[in-house]
Design a protein around this motif. Structure first.
Motif, PDB file in Angstrom:
ATOM      1  N   SER A  47      12.083 -15.602   5.502  1.00 38.79           N
ATOM      2  CA  SER A  47      11.673 -15.541   4.098  1.00 38.79           C
ATOM      3  C   SER A  47      12.200 -14.259   3.464  1.00 38.79           C
ATOM      4  CB  SER A  47      10.147 -15.619   3.961  1.00 38.79           C
ATOM      5  OG  SER A  47       9.542 -14.498   4.549  1.00 38.79           O
ATOM      6  N   VAL A  48      12.259 -14.278   2.151  1.00 40.04           N
ATOM      7  CA  VAL A  48      12.724 -13.144   1.357  1.00 40.04           C
ATOM      8  C   VAL A  48      11.584 -12.712   0.452  1.00 40.04           C
ATOM      9  CG1 VAL A  48      14.350 -12.416  -0.435  1.00 40.04           C
ATOM     10  CG2 VAL A  48      15.114 -13.930   1.404  1.00 40.04           C
ATOM     11  N   GLU A  49      11.309 -11.397   0.451  1.00 36.65           N
ATOM     12  CA  GLU A  49      10.268 -10.869  -0.444  1.00 36.65           C
ATOM     13  C   GLU A  49      10.723 -10.991  -1.889  1.00 36.65           C
ATOM     14  OE1 GLU A  49       9.239  -6.815   0.342  1.00 36.65           O
ATOM     15  OE2 GLU A  49       8.970  -7.178   2.474  1.00 36.65           O
ATOM     16  N   LYS A  50       9.872 -11.587  -2.697  1.00 36.15           N
ATOM     17  CA  LYS A  50      10.136 -11.692  -4.142  1.00 36.15           C
ATOM     18  C   LYS A  50       8.773 -11.832  -4.798  1.00 36.15           C
ATOM     19  CE  LYS A  50      12.611 -14.429  -7.607  1.00 36.15           C
ATOM     20  NZ  LYS A  50      13.828 -13.793  -8.061  1.00 36.15           N
ATOM     21  N   VAL A  51       8.258 -10.744  -5.322  1.00 35.14           N
ATOM     22  CA  VAL A  51       6.940 -10.726  -5.963  1.00 35.14           C
ATOM     23  C   VAL A  51       7.141 -10.922  -7.454  1.00 35.14           C
ATOM     24  CG1 VAL A  51       4.843  -9.376  -6.351  1.00 35.14           C
ATOM     25  CG2 VAL A  51       6.086  -9.157  -4.175  1.00 35.14           C
ATOM     26  N   VAL A  52       6.540 -11.985  -8.000  1.00 31.42           N
ATOM     27  CA  VAL A  52       6.701 -12.318  -9.419  1.00 31.42           C
ATOM     28  C   VAL A  52       5.392 -12.090 -10.155  1.00 31.42           C
ATOM     29  CG1 VAL A  52       7.186 -14.177 -11.050  1.00 31.42           C
ATOM     30  CG2 VAL A  52       8.554 -13.952  -8.966  1.00 31.42           C
ATOM     31  N   ASP A  57      25.369 -27.418   7.578  1.00 37.46           N
ATOM     32  CA  ASP A  57      25.934 -27.699   6.254  1.00 37.46           C
ATOM     33  C   ASP A  57      25.368 -26.769   5.170  1.00 37.46           C
ATOM     34  OD1 ASP A  57      23.541 -29.093   6.690  1.00 37.46           O
ATOM     35  OD2 ASP A  57      24.026 -30.647   5.223  1.00 37.46           O
ATOM     36  N   TYR A  58      24.387 -25.934   5.533  1.00 37.28           N
ATOM     37  CA  TYR A  58      23.848 -24.953   4.578  1.00 37.28           C
ATOM     38  C   TYR A  58      24.357 -23.536   4.845  1.00 37.28           C
ATOM     39  CZ  TYR A  58      20.858 -28.406   2.428  1.00 37.28           C
ATOM     40  OH  TYR A  58      20.407 -29.493   1.728  1.00 37.28           O
ATOM     41  N   GLN A  59      25.323 -23.394   5.764  1.00 36.61           N
ATOM     42  CA  GLN A  59      25.911 -22.069   5.970  1.00 36.61           C
ATOM     43  C   GLN A  59      26.610 -21.639   4.684  1.00 36.61           C
ATOM     44  OE1 GLN A  59      28.097 -21.081   9.521  1.00 36.61           O
ATOM     45  NE2 GLN A  59      27.228 -22.873  10.594  1.00 36.61           N
ATOM     46  N   ASN A  60      26.435 -20.402   4.310  1.00 37.41           N
ATOM     47  CA  ASN A  60      27.029 -19.805   3.101  1.00 37.41           C
ATOM     48  C   ASN A  60      26.574 -20.494   1.814  1.00 37.41           C
ATOM     49  OD1 ASN A  60      28.585 -17.769   4.421  1.00 37.41           O
ATOM     50  ND2 ASN A  60      29.958 -19.405   5.113  1.00 37.41           N
ATOM     51  N   SER A  61      25.429 -21.141   1.867  1.00 35.98           N
ATOM     52  CA  SER A  61      24.882 -21.749   0.646  1.00 35.98           C
ATOM     53  C   SER A  61      24.264 -20.667  -0.230  1.00 35.98           C
ATOM     54  CB  SER A  61      23.845 -22.822   1.001  1.00 35.98           C
ATOM     55  OG  SER A  61      22.751 -22.239   1.675  1.00 35.98           O
ATOM     56  N   THR A  62      23.988 -21.041  -1.465  1.00 37.73           N
ATOM     57  CA  THR A  62      23.401 -20.103  -2.423  1.00 37.73           C
ATOM     58  C   THR A  62      22.100 -20.693  -2.950  1.00 37.73           C
ATOM     59  OG1 THR A  62      25.616 -19.421  -3.117  1.00 37.73           O
ATOM     60  CG2 THR A  62      23.795 -18.838  -4.571  1.00 37.73           C
ATOM     61  N   ALA A  63      21.044 -19.907  -2.873  1.00 36.53           N
ATOM     62  CA  ALA A  63      19.738 -20.320  -3.395  1.00 36.53           C
ATOM     63  C   ALA A  63      19.451 -19.548  -4.675  1.00 36.53           C
ATOM     64  CB  ALA A  63      18.647 -20.053  -2.371  1.00 36.53           C
ATOM     65  N   GLN A  64      18.995 -20.258  -5.674  1.00 33.49           N
ATOM     66  CA  GLN A  64      18.611 -19.637  -6.950  1.00 33.49           C
ATOM     67  C   GLN A  64      17.153 -19.992  -7.231  1.00 33.49           C
ATOM     68  OE1 GLN A  64      20.662 -17.848  -8.926  1.00 33.49           O
ATOM     69  NE2 GLN A  64      22.646 -18.319  -8.043  1.00 33.49           N
ATOM     70  N   VAL A  65      16.370 -18.996  -7.581  1.00 27.01           N
ATOM     71  CA  VAL A  65      14.988 -19.218  -8.028  1.00 27.01           C
ATOM     72  C   VAL A  65      14.907 -18.648  -9.443  1.00 27.01           C
ATOM     73  CG1 VAL A  65      12.551 -18.735  -7.620  1.00 27.01           C
ATOM     74  CG2 VAL A  65      14.098 -19.073  -5.673  1.00 27.01           C
ATOM     75  N   ASN A 119      19.650  -9.173  -5.357  1.00 21.18           N
ATOM     76  CA  ASN A 119      20.205 -10.299  -4.618  1.00 21.18           C
ATOM     77  C   ASN A 119      20.213  -9.995  -3.123  1.00 21.18           C
ATOM     78  OD1 ASN A 119      20.604 -11.564  -7.043  1.00 21.18           O
ATOM     79  ND2 ASN A 119      22.763 -11.022  -7.177  1.00 21.18           N
ATOM     80  N   VAL A 120      19.977 -11.032  -2.319  1.00 19.52           N
ATOM     81  CA  VAL A 120      19.912 -10.890  -0.869  1.00 19.52           C
ATOM     82  C   VAL A 120      21.015 -11.739  -0.256  1.00 19.52           C
ATOM     83  CG1 VAL A 120      18.452 -11.205   1.157  1.00 19.52           C
ATOM     84  CG2 VAL A 120      17.419 -10.540  -1.026  1.00 19.52           C
ATOM     85  N   ILE A 121      21.712 -11.179   0.733  1.00 20.03           N
ATOM     86  CA  ILE A 121      22.802 -11.879   1.402  1.00 20.03           C
ATOM     87  C   ILE A 121      22.474 -11.981   2.892  1.00 20.03           C
ATOM     88  CG2 ILE A 121      25.271 -11.778   1.974  1.00 20.03           C
ATOM     89  CD1 ILE A 121      25.643 -10.165  -0.616  1.00 20.03           C
TER      90      ILE A 121
END
Length: 182
Positions: free
Chosen positions: A67-72, A149-157, A58-60
């Motif tokens: 962008s966040v590295e996430k190799v699938v 309005d997206y401060q402290n939001s949570t993204a799920q993939v 998880n990234v905070i």
């Protein structure tokens, strides 16, 4: 005299019948074969790593425009070749618990090795036992237009991978049958 001959003939026929029946018992045989036939298996592992191969965690503190590295990738850990398909769902939740616009999360899918169809990405090659697919994607981008309005939001993939056998199951991944139910 005729009765004597008939009687003698009957006795001879009975003796031959008894002798023949006793002899037939020696010509019989019996055997049992015990064979074990084991079916193959299809088994995969979903790999989510960073570009350097380390495990994705998880990234905070992600900021808009980054962008966040996430190799699938998918690895075939079964004994048989497999066709692979993957579904990706995105969810963005604001700090107040309301749903955000998941389209603000960008993913650049590999279109050279993967075919997008019916909400899935199908790997265009047979995945041999022990092999790993080319990455479906390597990062998740956060749109620069994300406002306060997206401060402290949570993204799920969410990534869901499925496999089915290649043996006797079509010449290409889009012809394959037997996909698991969602």
């Amino acid at each position: 005299m005729i009765k004597k001959r008939l009687f003698s003939l009957a006795v001879i026929v009975i003796c031959l019948s008894i002798a023949g029946a006793g002899t037939l018992a020696y010509f019989s045989d019996r055997t049992v074969a015990h064979n074990v036939i084991t079916s193959g298996n299809i088994k995969i592992d979903l790999l989510e790593t960073k570009a350097d191969g380390s495990t994705f965690e998880n990234v905070i503190g992600v900021m808009p425009g980054t962008s966040v590295e996430k190799v699938v990738q998918v690895k075939n850990i079964g004994d048989n070749d497999a066709w692979i398909r993957v579904r990706v769902d995105k969810e963005l939740t604001k700090a107040n618990g309301q749903a955000g616009d998941a389209d603000l999360l960008g993913i650049n899918f590999d279109s050279r090795n993967w075919i997008a169809q019916d909400g899935y990405y199908y790997y265009d090659k047979t995945l041999k036992s022990g092999d790993v697919t080319e990455p479906l994607f390597e990062s998740v981008q956060f749109n620069a237009s994300m406002g306060n309005d997206y401060q402290n939001s949570t993204a799920q993939v969410y990534v869901f991978a499925q496999a089915t056998q290649t043996a006797n199951n079509g010449e290409a991944v889009l012809e394959a049958n037997g996909w698991p139910e969602d």
